[in-house]
Design an enzyme around this catalytic site. Structure first.
Site, PDB file in Angstrom:
ATOM      1  N   HIS A 161       0.836  -1.195   0.000  1.00  0.00           N
ATOM      2  CA  HIS A 161       0.000   0.000   0.000  1.00  0.00           C
ATOM      3  C   HIS A 161       0.870   1.244   0.000  1.00  0.00           C
ATOM      4  O   HIS A 161       1.784   1.383   0.816  1.00  0.00           O
ATOM      5  CB  HIS A 161      -0.927  -0.013   1.222  1.00  0.00           C
ATOM      6  CG  HIS A 161      -2.051  -0.987   1.084  1.00  0.00           C
ATOM      7  ND1 HIS A 161      -2.556  -1.718   2.129  1.00  0.00           N
ATOM      8  CD2 HIS A 161      -2.775  -1.338  -0.022  1.00  0.00           C
ATOM      9  CE1 HIS A 161      -3.547  -2.483   1.689  1.00  0.00           C
ATOM     10  NE2 HIS A 161      -3.699  -2.277   0.386  1.00  0.00           N
ATOM     11  N   GLU A 164       1.749   3.501   2.948  1.00  0.00           N
ATOM     12  CA  GLU A 164       2.351   2.779   4.077  1.00  0.00           C
ATOM     13  C   GLU A 164       3.852   2.604   3.851  1.00  0.00           C
ATOM     14  O   GLU A 164       4.453   1.623   4.282  1.00  0.00           O
ATOM     15  CB  GLU A 164       1.614   1.440   4.246  1.00  0.00           C
ATOM     16  CG  GLU A 164       0.117   1.669   4.494  1.00  0.00           C
ATOM     17  CD  GLU A 164      -0.735   0.404   4.482  1.00  0.00           C
ATOM     18  OE1 GLU A 164      -0.169  -0.704   4.459  1.00  0.00           O
ATOM     19  OE2 GLU A 164      -1.979   0.539   4.488  1.00  0.00           O
ATOM     20  N   HIS A 306       2.517  -3.794   6.720  1.00  0.00           N
ATOM     21  CA  HIS A 306       1.561  -2.720   6.424  1.00  0.00           C
ATOM     22  C   HIS A 306       1.546  -1.775   7.614  1.00  0.00           C
ATOM     23  O   HIS A 306       2.128  -2.051   8.658  1.00  0.00           O
ATOM     24  CB  HIS A 306       0.158  -3.313   6.239  1.00  0.00           C
ATOM     25  CG  HIS A 306      -0.012  -4.088   4.971  1.00  0.00           C
ATOM     26  ND1 HIS A 306      -0.786  -3.658   3.922  1.00  0.00           N
ATOM     27  CD2 HIS A 306       0.492  -5.290   4.574  1.00  0.00           C
ATOM     28  CE1 HIS A 306      -0.764  -4.536   2.941  1.00  0.00           C
ATOM     29  NE2 HIS A 306       0.010  -5.544   3.306  1.00  0.00           N
ATOM     30  N   TYR A 346     -10.394 -10.080   2.615  1.00  0.00           N
ATOM     31  CA  TYR A 346      -9.830 -11.186   1.842  1.00  0.00           C
ATOM     32  C   TYR A 346      -9.015 -10.674   0.668  1.00  0.00           C
ATOM     33  O   TYR A 346      -8.843  -9.470   0.488  1.00  0.00           O
ATOM     34  CB  TYR A 346     -10.960 -12.097   1.341  1.00  0.00           C
ATOM     35  CG  TYR A 346     -11.844 -12.591   2.454  1.00  0.00           C
ATOM     36  CD1 TYR A 346     -11.402 -13.582   3.319  1.00  0.00           C
ATOM     37  CD2 TYR A 346     -13.094 -12.018   2.672  1.00  0.00           C
ATOM     38  CE1 TYR A 346     -12.203 -14.024   4.363  1.00  0.00           C
ATOM     39  CE2 TYR A 346     -13.898 -12.451   3.710  1.00  0.00           C
ATOM     40  CZ  TYR A 346     -13.446 -13.450   4.560  1.00  0.00           C
ATOM     41  OH  TYR A 346     -14.233 -13.872   5.595  1.00  0.00           O
ATOM     42  N   GLU A 365       0.807  -5.084  10.934  1.00  0.00           N
ATOM     43  CA  GLU A 365       0.373  -3.681  10.836  1.00  0.00           C
ATOM     44  C   GLU A 365       1.163  -2.859  11.848  1.00  0.00           C
ATOM     45  O   GLU A 365       0.893  -2.893  13.048  1.00  0.00           O
ATOM     46  CB  GLU A 365      -1.128  -3.568  11.136  1.00  0.00           C
ATOM     47  CG  GLU A 365      -2.014  -4.341  10.163  1.00  0.00           C
ATOM     48  CD  GLU A 365      -2.324  -3.560   8.881  1.00  0.00           C
ATOM     49  OE1 GLU A 365      -1.828  -2.418   8.753  1.00  0.00           O
ATOM     50  OE2 GLU A 365      -3.047  -4.103   8.027  1.00  0.00           O
TER      51      GLU A 365
HETATM   52 ZN   LIG Z   1      -1.954  -1.895   4.067  1.00  0.00          ZN
END
Ligand SMILES: [Zn+2]
Length: 395
Positions: A161, A164, A306, A346, A365
């Protein structure tokens, strides 16, 4: 650092003089016959750089070596100068052991920064091998860094992402510290590293989505048709902090064939700054490159980094092996992050990795707040997660 072989030299001698583990010297050089060096050939010594010094009247190699805390035998190995007849003005090379960080993670970590840091790491630690696993939509090569040749194959990736991107800086800091303390025979966070190096092969893909990262950090791409496309997807706004997708507005972590249809049903149906899973699974080159790499290398475990939330997702439909729980328990203990088995989300890389290979896969995360996380969080994140990095190698 490079050294030109002289009569009587051997890799073993370099290892002893420079105090660098022989294995790291072997892995830094592709010697057909490491026991038989050719005079004049160039050997890479990891963990050192050289500094050129100009002799002044009254200098001796012994004194110069002392000033730079360099091994005197190393100075002799590196130079042809007659140590008893130094001429003022003559230049000698001083071997300097690298004890400092090459990667500065406290900056806007865009693709150019990554490429520069990769080059620095490979120059000082040639036992790190670089591969290219594919290209982004805009044609940026996607680097993979590999450390060690052990049997246990551990994979980590970051910046699926775009906003991120702090995760990229984190993985680059991990590998920099790992390589440096390996060469210096120091522990990292209390962990002895040579057994990890012997037993594992670590694969890092530090920036899965470089086009997206550059949009978040640097704004609209210069190049058409991407400039117009991104501008349209972002509704003409010049704010890209919420941009997670690749340059075509596809969310790469919604691209995997692991209940992809569920996400397609409820997510945006056209290119968007985030959450659009694409027209079908695995349409985007960045997602395909990661899938192909994973199939080819058959990793034993995979961690996708992430941000944010300080949680670790570790299950997929009950297909995760028992080892996943054992690992996440240790990750949680070391980081203080919360392990979460199932979540109503998902089609991520971790979901597919577990489904496809029935091996432990994790989404880690990092940090708290809103992405992009502020750089001021970096050192806490590093302290929290270095244990996850190391235990992925030793467990
Ligand atoms: Zn992410």
């Amino acid at each position: 650092m490079q050294i030109r072989v002289k009569s009587g030299d051997s890799l073993w001698k370099y290892s002893r003089v420079f105090q660098i583990p022989l294995k790291l010297i072997l892995d830094s050089n592709n010697q057909d016959n490491p026991n038989q060096l050719m005079i004049g050939e160039v050997i890479q010594i990891p963990g050192y750089v050289t500094k050129s010094y100009t002799i002044k009247p009254g200098d001796t190699l012994w004194k110069i070596a002392g000033w730079y805390q360099a091994p005197l035998d190393g100075v002799l190995l590196l130079n042809d100068a007659n140590p008893f007849a130094l001429k003022p003005g003559e230049k000698v090379n001083i071997p300097i052991r690298v004890t400092w960080s090459l990667v500065n993670p406290i900056q806007n970590y865009d693709y150019n920064t990554l490429v520069t840091d990769v080059r620095k790491l490979l120059a000082v630690y040639p036992f790190i091998k670089q591969g290219v696993i594919g290209e982004s939509v805009m044609g940026k090569p996607l680097p993979e860094l590999v450390v060690g040749k052990g049997n246990k194959k551990v994979h980590m990736n970051a910046s699926f992402h775009a906003n991120e991107w702090l995760t990229s800086a984190l993985l680059m800091k991990f590998i920099d510290d790992y390589a440096r303390e390996l060469t210096n025979s120091q522990m990292l966070s209390g962990v002895s590293l040579p057994p990890l190096y012997e037993s594992t092969s670590l694969s890092l893909v530090p920036m899965v989505n470089p086009d997206g990262v550059d949009i978040v950090i640097n704004g609209l791409p210069e190049e058409e048709p991407y400039r117009t496309l991104v501008d349209e997807i972002n509704n003409g706004s010049n704010q890209f902090n919420r941009w997670k997708a690749n340059v075509r507005g596809v969310d790469l972590n919604n691209q995997y064939p692991a209940k992809w249809e569920v996400e397609a049903q409820r997510k945006p149906t056209k290119p968007s700054p985030r959450n659009y899973p694409g027209k079908a699974p695995l349409t985007e080159p960045e997602a395909i490159a990661l899938a192909d790499l994973s199939r080819r290398k058959k990793f034993d475990r995979a961690l996708a980094f992430h941000s944010q939330g300080e949680v670790i997702y570790w299950g997929y439909e009950g297909l995760e092996p028992p080892e996943s729980e054992r690992l996440v328990t240790e990750y949680s203990r070391l980081s203080g992050y919360t392990g979460v088995r199932y979540v109503d989300s998902y089609a991520g890389y971790k979901d597919w990795f577990i489904k496809e290979f029935r091996k432990p896969g994790f989404t880690v995360e990092i940090g708290k707040g809103e992405s992009p996380l502020p750089l001021s969080q970096f050192s806490k994140i590093y302290q929290d997660t270095i244990g996850i990095f190391l235990s992925s190698l030793y467990m």
